[in-house]
Design a protein around this motif. Structure first.
Motif, short mmCIF file in Angstrom:
data_model
loop_
_atom_site.label_atom_id
_atom_site.label_comp_id
_atom_site.label_asym_id
_atom_site.label_seq_id
_atom_site.Cartn_x
_atom_site.Cartn_y
_atom_site.Cartn_z
N PRO A 146 0.91 -1.17 -0.19
CA PRO A 146 -0.07 0.09 -0.11
C PRO A 146 0.85 1.44 -0.07
N LEU A 147 1.91 1.33 0.70
CA LEU A 147 3.04 2.42 0.58
C LEU A 147 3.38 2.70 -0.69
N PHE A 148 3.70 1.62 -1.37
CA PHE A 148 4.33 1.78 -2.78
C PHE A 148 3.44 2.41 -3.82
N ARG A 149 2.30 2.36 -3.45
CA ARG A 149 1.27 3.01 -4.39
C ARG A 149 1.18 4.39 -4.67
N SER A 150 1.85 5.04 -3.62
CA SER A 150 2.19 6.71 -3.70
C SER A 150 2.53 7.04 -4.69
N ARG A 151 2.18 8.26 -5.50
CA ARG A 151 2.84 8.91 -6.61
C ARG A 151 3.73 10.07 -6.35
N GLN A 161 -1.12 1.40 7.34
CA GLN A 161 -2.18 2.41 6.97
C GLN A 161 -1.67 3.62 7.73
N ARG A 162 -1.28 3.42 8.95
CA ARG A 162 -0.84 4.77 9.67
C ARG A 162 0.50 5.16 9.26
N VAL A 163 1.41 4.45 8.74
CA VAL A 163 2.51 5.21 8.20
C VAL A 163 2.29 5.55 6.94
N ALA A 164 1.29 5.33 6.17
CA ALA A 164 0.80 5.82 4.78
C ALA A 164 0.49 7.23 5.15
N ALA A 165 -0.38 7.30 6.09
CA ALA A 165 -1.02 8.88 6.59
C ALA A 165 0.19 9.63 7.02
N LEU A 166 1.05 9.12 7.97
CA LEU A 166 2.23 10.02 8.19
C LEU A 166 3.05 10.30 7.01
N LEU A 167 3.09 9.51 5.91
CA LEU A 167 4.07 9.87 4.85
C LEU A 167 3.54 11.12 4.03
N ARG A 168 2.18 10.99 4.04
CA ARG A 168 1.50 12.05 2.94
C ARG A 168 1.79 13.37 3.58
N LYS A 169 2.37 13.41 5.02
CA LYS A 169 2.46 14.93 5.73
C LYS A 169 4.16 15.05 5.22
#
Length: 494
Positions: free
Chosen positions: A369-374, A482-490
């Motif tokens: 799920p993390l790797f889907r980030s663009r 999921q929580r890491v992905a939310a942090l990464l977006r910031k």
């Protein structure tokens, strides 16, 4: 009682296992096992060999084969459960040892094995219930009391855990493993001064320093003169410990100490750049010293000073040329640069470390799920067998840059990290490396974590720019990701 011939047969069985002559080993063991069914099974002597040679699956095959002739032999059931636990087949391990307990309901080794399996599975309340029943039966047994204390520590019930340790220590004041486990509970609860003093009991266990206690670095006081004294710091356990405690070296040098490090080759270049290091030695004979100190004892030495946590980060630096090389390779990357580590070193020949690594590591697929980030490029900082997971063809993995073949030492990894914006990792030495460099770190942590990450915090007194994202359920990483992905977006480019 076994005769000399039976004893010789046991040695022969071991030799046959080493030679891979399994049919002969089984044929010899079947009648031998019947001579004295209260004695250890002939295959019990092979357990340590199977672990030391990482031949667990072959050993399990042997146990299953001989079990066909003795399906209810509780000795075989226990051995099988031990191996199944170590390779992570916990449901099978539990059912196997429970079969043994049906025949021997009060057999203490089997009870403790069941507790160990439940603990590995994160089923702490069930393990606690068994140990409480055992505690009522054996209220003065220090091992039972200490085992219950371990389970209470795993559940962050520190008041009761520490009281239980006091009881156990009253019965067995010089039991090094109980004292060491006590220290871990103290440290995890944040009682650092007492915890560090108690942690010295580890030196009574195998595998730690063999240098004489009388020349160990004492606790630092205003009266202790280190001017021009040679202080030898020694590698003791994992690389993470060394990276974490290098923060004390500049403070030793400020006191006039001449610091030599006797350590791991992969850290040598980096350690030479630490302020206050006079010499780094890898291998060879013991360097000259006035005082010696394993890295893990440095917090104990500094516990009563004004700097109990050492110097501030960053206390590690990177090689400028290596940093520039990575910068050139990454110069076209305008996205957020994220380093990832998803697994630790498995260390299969050490059962405790092997099972711990199963709890702290995740499959690479969990990070999909993390790797889907663009908005980010992901750089693998992974080393060891887990790098093979990148060969699996998943679309998400195409966003992971794998230059691990160029990461020959931790110094190489440090230079790559210096060009990243954030590092995301399970609990490995890379967390300490990035933290010591002053890099932003997100730690994906397991239930019942290492003491150094405490128990009720998302930050760390050791690394100011570290955020802890901990499992809410054992073995489950999806909510963590999921929580890491939310942090990464910031996160933003530095």
């Amino acid at each position: 009682m076994e005769n000399d011939s039976a004893a010789l047969d046991r040695h022969t069985i071991r030799a046959l296992f080493h030679q891979g002559r399994y049919d002969e080993a089984v044929a010899l063991a079947i009648p031998l096992a019947q001579i004295d069914q209260l004695a250890p099974h002939p295959f019990s002597a092979l357990l340590d060999d199977a672990v030391a040679q990482d031949r667990r699956l072959e050993y399990l095959m042997l146990l299953d084969r001989i079990g066909q002739a003795a399906a209810q032999d509780c000795r075989l059931l226990d051995l099988r459960a031990i191996i199944l636990q170590q390779i992570g087949r916990l449901d099978e391990a539990e059912s196997t040892v429970r079969r043994a307990l049906v025949a021997r309901p009060h057999h203490l080794p089997s009870i403790n094995l069941l507790v160990s399996i439940l603990t590995q599975a994160g089923r702490f309340e069930e393990a606690e219930a068994i140990l409480r029943a055992q505690y009522r039966t054996l209220p003065d047994d220090p091992a039972t009391i200490a085992n219950l204390a371990v389970i209470m520590t795993a559940q962050n019930k520190f008041a009761e855990a520490l009281q239980l340790y006091r009881e156990a220590i009253a019965h067995a004041p010089t039991h090094a493993q109980i004292r060491l486990n006590h220290s871990i509970a103290l440290l995890k609860a944040g009682y650092y001064t007492q915890g560090w003093a108690e942690h010295e009991w580890r030196l009574d266990l195998p595998g730690h320093t063999s240098l004489p206690r009388e020349t160990a670095l004492p606790n630092l006081t205003p009266d202790l003169d280190l001017a021009d004294r040679h202080v030898l710091l020694t590698q003791e356990e994992g690389l993470g410990d060394t990276l974490m405690y290098l923060r004390y070296v500049p403070l030793l040098a400020e006191r006039g100490a001449r610091v030599t490090i006797w350590g791991a080759e992969t850290l040598a270049d980096m350690m030479r750049r630490v302020s206050g290091v006079e010499r780094v030695q890898v291998g060879g004979d013991t360097p000259d010293y006035d005082y010696h100190c394993p890295f893990i004892s440095l917090p104990r030495a500094f516990a009563a000073t004004s700097t109990p946590f050492g110097v501030d980060v960053p206390y590690l630096t990177v090689d400028p040329a290596k940093r520039a090389t990575w910068a050139r390779r990454m110069q076209d990357d305008r996205l957020l640069r994220v380093g990832v580590v998803w697994a630790g070193a498995p260390r299969p020949t050490n059962p405790d470390a092997f099972m711990l690594d199963q709890r702290r590591s995740m499959p690479l697929s969990a990070l999909a799920p993390l790797f889907r980030s663009r908005s980010a490029t992901f750089y693998s900082l992974q080393k060891g067998p887990a790098t093979e997971q990148l060969d699996i063809t998943l679309p998400e993995y195409r966003r992971v840059v794998d230059w691990s073949d160029s990461l020959n030492t931790m110094d190489d990894t440090a230079a790559l990290i210096a060009n990243l914006d954030v590092v995301i990792s399970v609990d490995t030495s890379v967390v300490h490396l990035a933290g010591a460099l002053g890099k932003r770190v997100i730690l994906m942590d397991r239930v019942n974590p290492c003491w150094r990450w405490l128990h009720d915090r998302t930050d760390s007194p050791w690394y100011p720019d570290l955020t802890i994202v901990r499992q809410s359920m054992p073995w489950q990483w999806s909510d963590v990701v999921q929580r890491v992905a939310a942090l990464l977006r910031k996160e933003r480019r530095k």
